[in-house]
Enzyme design. Structure first.
Site, PDB file in Angstrom:
ATOM      1  N   LYS A  52       0.843  -1.211   0.000  1.00 24.51           N
ATOM      2  CA  LYS A  52       0.000   0.000   0.000  1.00 24.51           C
ATOM      3  C   LYS A  52       0.873   1.255   0.000  1.00 24.51           C
ATOM      4  O   LYS A  52       0.609   2.212  -0.735  1.00 24.51           O
ATOM      5  CB  LYS A  52      -0.940  -0.020   1.220  1.00 24.51           C
ATOM      6  N   GLN A  96      -4.323  -1.748   9.636  1.00 22.64           N
ATOM      7  CA  GLN A  96      -4.205  -3.057   8.998  1.00 22.64           C
ATOM      8  C   GLN A  96      -4.764  -4.144   9.926  1.00 22.64           C
ATOM      9  O   GLN A  96      -4.375  -4.231  11.086  1.00 22.64           O
ATOM     10  CB  GLN A  96      -2.724  -3.338   8.658  1.00 22.64           C
ATOM     11  N   ASP A 119     -10.975   2.883   4.382  1.00 19.57           N
ATOM     12  CA  ASP A 119     -11.285   1.453   4.258  1.00 19.57           C
ATOM     13  C   ASP A 119     -12.798   1.230   4.222  1.00 19.57           C
ATOM     14  O   ASP A 119     -13.267   0.137   3.907  1.00 19.57           O
ATOM     15  CB  ASP A 119     -10.693   0.680   5.450  1.00 19.57           C
TER      16      ASP A 119
END
Ligand code: NAD
Length: 291
Positions: A52, A96, A119
């Site tokens: 990412k 994460q 997200d």
């Protein structure tokens, strides 16, 4: 049979995003900035976060990686989130997953400012998605929708069987595909671990989204001729012939299923790269939303 090439499509998307960043810069506007928090040293998570950050560099975003040790307390993590919420330079950030067991994942995700939740996991954004309001769509389902759209896969009136009901893949996928949108208007069945007659269902499906996390679970005898197959799974399977000792397997037995499929995503190179591209797209949106 057409391969739904996530590697190529995500590369196209990244070029488009890089062009938008260039335009923002030319207009004297802010450079998008994505931050990521990683807690602990899970190998797969480190790989994903690394990818990412690298993708941010590629499109011209600023990025920050906050790397915390496994023993980080929930309070300390919540402080870190608060500081990112209050940092005007950071447009969006992600935590994460999975988090170490001593940390309450739900509490942590709830602490993220919904305007920076690229997200799309905060209840505010899940609610907006469900109501078909503009929001950050969760990156993996968003990537699948984008892939279906760009390859002009017909979804209207089709029967989609989604295998898996997780909050990050199966559930949002089922919601999006039933909505009135380009890659939508489908009739959706959600199957999960308690589903009894799965093969009966998959044999009726025009489109199958396999997101259960069991390597090569969906086999050729479970799909009808010309079905569209989306393979979300990524499982590390031991493989002594590989230098790193494992290979990545999807939820679909590619060899047998691809013989019947009209469209199919490979693993790797299908849904995975799209997920990262859509995270970038959400970050660009977060930056633009700030004006
Ligand atoms: P999860 O473990 O949270 O959910 C799995 C789901 O599968 C559950 O809802 C469960 O009910 C269902 N399930 C389990 N066994 C089943 C069975 N025998 N029959 C029917 N349903 C069954 O997983 P997740 O987070 O949704 O991830 C699924 C897979 O996708 C994993 O392999 C994960 O690594 C991968 N993944 C890939 C990406 C990507 O970018 N490509 C992103 C997220 C997840």
């Amino acid at each position: 049979m057409t391969i739904l090439d996530g590697k190529k499509t995500s590369a196209d998307l990244k070029l488009e995003i890089a062009e938008s960043v260039k335009q923002l810069k030319l207009q004297g506007k802010k450079t998008p900035h994505l931050a990521a928090i990683l807690v602990g040293n899970d190998g797969a998570s480190m790989t994903y976060v690394g990818a990412k950050v690298k993708a941010c560099e590629l499109v011209g975003f600023n990025s920050t990686l906050i790397d915390l040790p496994e023993e980080t307390t929930e309070d300390r993590l919540l402080q870190e989130i608060e500081s990112l919420n209050n940092n005007d330079d950071v447009d969006g950030f992600i935590i994460q997953l999975p988090l170490p067991k001593h940390i309450d994942e739900q509490k942590v995700l709830m602490a993220v400012n919904p305007d920076k939740d690229v997200d799309g996991f905060h209840p505010t954004n899940v609610g907006k998605m469900t109501l078909d309001l503009p929001t950050f769509l969760p990156a993996t389902p968003f990537g699948i929708m984008e892939l279906l759209e760009r390859y002009n896969v017909e979804t209207s009136g089709k029967h989609v069987v989604v295998i898996g009901r997780s909050h990050i893949v199966g559930r949002p996928m089922s919601i999006l595909m039933s909505q009135k949108r380009k890659a939508g208007n489908a009739t959706v069945t959600v199957a999960h671990s308690r589903t009894k007659n799965l093969k009966e269902l998959t044999l009726q499906a025009d489109i199958i989204v396999a997101a259960l996390g069991i390597a090569e679970f969906l086999t050729g005898d479970m799909v009808k001729q010309d079905a569209v197959i989306i393979d979300v799974g990524i499982t590390r399977v031991e493989d002594a012939s590989k230098k790193r000792g494992y290979r990545l397997a999807g939820d679909v037995h590619f060899e047998s299923v691809s013989k019947k499929a009209s469209f199919i995503t490979p693993v790797p190179g299908g849904v995975g790269p799209m997920t990262i591209a859509m995270l970038l797209k959400n970050t660009l949106l977060a930056c633009k939303n700030k004006g």
